[in-house]
Design an enzyme around this catalytic site. Structure first.
Site, PDB file in Angstrom:
ATOM      1  N   ASP A   1      61.430  34.317  37.123  1.00 44.30           N
ATOM      2  CA  ASP A   1      62.629  34.727  37.760  1.00 44.30           C
ATOM      3  C   ASP A   1      63.559  35.868  37.285  1.00 44.30           C
ATOM      4  O   ASP A   1      63.919  36.264  36.184  1.00 44.30           O
ATOM      5  CB  ASP A   1      63.653  33.477  38.124  1.00 44.30           C
ATOM      6  CG  ASP A   1      64.715  33.593  36.697  1.00 44.30           C
ATOM      7  OD1 ASP A   1      66.527  34.436  37.726  1.00 44.30           O
ATOM      8  OD2 ASP A   1      64.782  33.047  36.117  1.00 44.30           O
TER       9      ASP A   1
ATOM     10  N   CYS B   1      51.153  42.629  53.037  1.00 44.86           N
ATOM     11  CA  CYS B   1      53.405  43.107  53.097  1.00 44.86           C
ATOM     12  C   CYS B   1      53.496  43.381  54.982  1.00 44.86           C
ATOM     13  O   CYS B   1      52.997  44.422  55.415  1.00 44.86           O
ATOM     14  CB  CYS B   1      54.189  42.818  52.280  1.00 44.86           C
ATOM     15  SG  CYS B   1      55.008  44.483  52.880  1.00 44.86           S
TER      16      CYS B   1
ATOM     17  N   CYS C   1      48.278  46.543  49.777  1.00 48.71           N
ATOM     18  CA  CYS C   1      49.085  45.608  49.828  1.00 48.71           C
ATOM     19  C   CYS C   1      48.822  44.712  51.790  1.00 48.71           C
ATOM     20  O   CYS C   1      48.795  45.416  52.401  1.00 48.71           O
ATOM     21  CB  CYS C   1      51.101  46.174  50.165  1.00 48.71           C
ATOM     22  SG  CYS C   1      51.909  44.895  49.776  1.00 48.71           S
TER      23      CYS C   1
ATOM     24  N   CYS D   1      53.952  46.678  54.989  1.00 46.76           N
ATOM     25  CA  CYS D   1      53.173  47.678  54.437  1.00 46.76           C
ATOM     26  C   CYS D   1      51.745  47.648  55.083  1.00 46.76           C
ATOM     27  O   CYS D   1      51.584  48.870  56.032  1.00 46.76           O
ATOM     28  CB  CYS D   1      51.972  47.048  53.139  1.00 46.76           C
ATOM     29  SG  CYS D   1      53.192  47.680  51.820  1.00 46.76           S
TER      30      CYS D   1
ATOM     31  N   ASP E   1      70.778  27.790  38.017  1.00 46.65           N
ATOM     32  CA  ASP E   1      71.065  28.044  36.821  1.00 46.65           C
ATOM     33  C   ASP E   1      72.539  27.511  36.279  1.00 46.65           C
ATOM     34  O   ASP E   1      73.997  27.139  36.933  1.00 46.65           O
ATOM     35  CB  ASP E   1      71.085  29.262  36.086  1.00 46.65           C
ATOM     36  CG  ASP E   1      72.434  30.689  36.834  1.00 46.65           C
ATOM     37  OD1 ASP E   1      73.152  29.569  37.711  1.00 46.65           O
ATOM     38  OD2 ASP E   1      72.726  31.596  36.626  1.00 46.65           O
TER      39      ASP E   1
ATOM     40  N   HIS F   1      59.292  43.867  50.402  1.00 43.79           N
ATOM     41  CA  HIS F   1      57.262  44.883  49.825  1.00 43.79           C
ATOM     42  C   HIS F   1      57.524  43.969  48.891  1.00 43.79           C
ATOM     43  O   HIS F   1      56.414  43.687  47.811  1.00 43.79           O
ATOM     44  CB  HIS F   1      57.409  46.324  49.835  1.00 43.79           C
ATOM     45  CG  HIS F   1      56.064  46.797  49.209  1.00 43.79           C
ATOM     46  ND1 HIS F   1      55.541  46.643  49.016  1.00 43.79           N
ATOM     47  CD2 HIS F   1      56.162  47.657  48.066  1.00 43.79           C
ATOM     48  CE1 HIS F   1      54.109  46.920  48.313  1.00 43.79           C
ATOM     49  NE2 HIS F   1      55.084  47.558  47.602  1.00 43.79           N
TER      50      HIS F   1
END
Length: 375
Positions: A270, A310, A308, A313, A96, A339
């Site tokens: 974002d 991930c 999930c 999890c 940015d 997660h």
């Protein structure tokens, strides 16, 4: 000369303005719409680059010009071979311009036509950002996508000041484009401003499109306004943006805002939200938020989210993560961050599929009902 970053449109959802595409960059392609994790100081908090790639599936991350300028300094990053090499991230990066950080330090800054004088939040030392200085910093950092210097006005703000600020942002954008030399390796995006006034948004978009930037962002919304105001300005501004270039909505990361952004035809978003709420012991799940530090999870030996995929999890229970959070163990923050970042990445994977199937509106309605949002 071919621009450093280009956009390829693959499909438009026939029932909405949502679009499925690819942003081509020097460090790889980005499937869109996409959520971009924020690595303010050259790191997504508590995450290694390997985890971001292998466990989260992040395609691109953001870093912050203001913060990296103050610490460790853009000259040092340049000496290290640029931000990609410094942080060992070989996929695309966006930096940015520091405009939002300057805005958020409103008590510590002075704006003139030349630029912004501000005090460091670290030690109170005085610094000055002009469009030319910001381009110098962002070129040294070496990101694939860099942002032109703008002013982000507060909400609410008067029409007169917002108009003055928007026009100055356009003049700064011209100076940024003149100062930016590394065009074969970096794409400079323009930022549409104009607050919550439709005519100012139209004028800002027109003026910036005339400058022919390789991509465009919507700035100055999601700054504390009511959701209905956010949606009104999002859906008004997005269609003003070129169809053949990337469209970026700055500072958005909650599931509902990401879906709404996609429906409006935005390609990139974002936010620091997923890692910020992880540090507060909160998880996003397909059935709504889970505040895992709450006592109700003390003996809950199931995963954070049974839907999930991930690492967290698949391997850990709510009870264990609650214990880590309550004990202030850094592993708890790391597991929640993995997660939450994976959740938003997976959400956008689903959004892309639903766009291809012309079904994003139905997906939104189903998701809102399950997550607990009001329609």
């Amino acid at each position: 000369m071919k621009p450093a970053v280009t956009y390829e449109l693959l499909h438009v959802d026939k029932n909405s303005g949502a679009r499925r595409g690819i942003v081509h960059t020097p460090h790889g392609d980005i499937q869109t719409p996409v959520f971009m994790p924020v690595g303010t100081l050259g790191t997504v908090k508590s995450m290694t680059p390997e985890e971001l790639k292998n466990e989260v599936g992040a395609q691109i991350i953001l870093s912050n010009t203001y913060h990296l300028y103050l610490r460790p300094g853009h000259e040092l990053v340049k000496e290290a071979g640029g931000l990609h090499n410094f942080m060992r991230w070989d996929r695309p990066i966006l930096t940015d311009c520091g405009g939002f950080q300057v805005f958020s330090l409103s008590d510590l800054r002075t704006i003139t036509e030349e630029g912004v004088e501000f005090k460091s939040h670290l030690d109170g030392s005085k610094h000055f950002f002009s469009p030319e200085k910001v381009m110098e910093i962002e070129e040294a950092l070496g990101a694939d996508i860099i942002m032109s210097f703008d002013e982000c006005v507060k909400y609410p703000e008067t029409y007169e000041y917002t108009k003055q600020s928007m026009e100055r942002t356009t003049r700064w954008a011209i100076r940024c484009k003149e100062a930016h030399k590394n065009t074969d390796k970096q794409a400079l995006f323009g930022i549409i401003q104009g607050g919550f006034y439709e005519d100012l948004r139209v004028q800002s978009a027109k003026d910036l499109i005339d400058l022919d930037f390789p991509g465009y962002a919507i700035g100055g919304i999601s700054v504390g306004e009511p959701k209905e105001e956010f949606l009104k300005m999002l859906y008004y501004t997005a269609p003003l943006m070129p169809k053949n270039k990337p469209r970026y909505l700055m500072g958005v990361g909650s599931p509902d805002y990401l879906i709404e952004a996609s429906l409006a035809g935005i390609d990139m978003c974002d936010c620091v939200l997923p890692t910020r709420i992880a540090r507060n012991g909160t998880a996003m799940t397909w059935n709504g938020k889970v505040v895992v530090r709450n006592a109700t999870y003390e003996r809950d030996f199931g995963p954070l989210d049974s839907e999930c995929d991930c690492y967290t999890c698949k391997n850990y229970t709510r009870a264990y993560i609650r214990h880590l959070v309550k004990a202030n163990e850094i592993l708890g923050v790391r597991l929640l961050s993995i997660h939450n970042l994976r959740f938003l990445t997976k959400l956008m994977e689903k959004v892309r599929i639903e766009i291809e199937n012309d079904n994003l509106i139905n997906f939104k309605n189903e998701f809102y009902k399950k997550y607990g949002y009001e329609k």
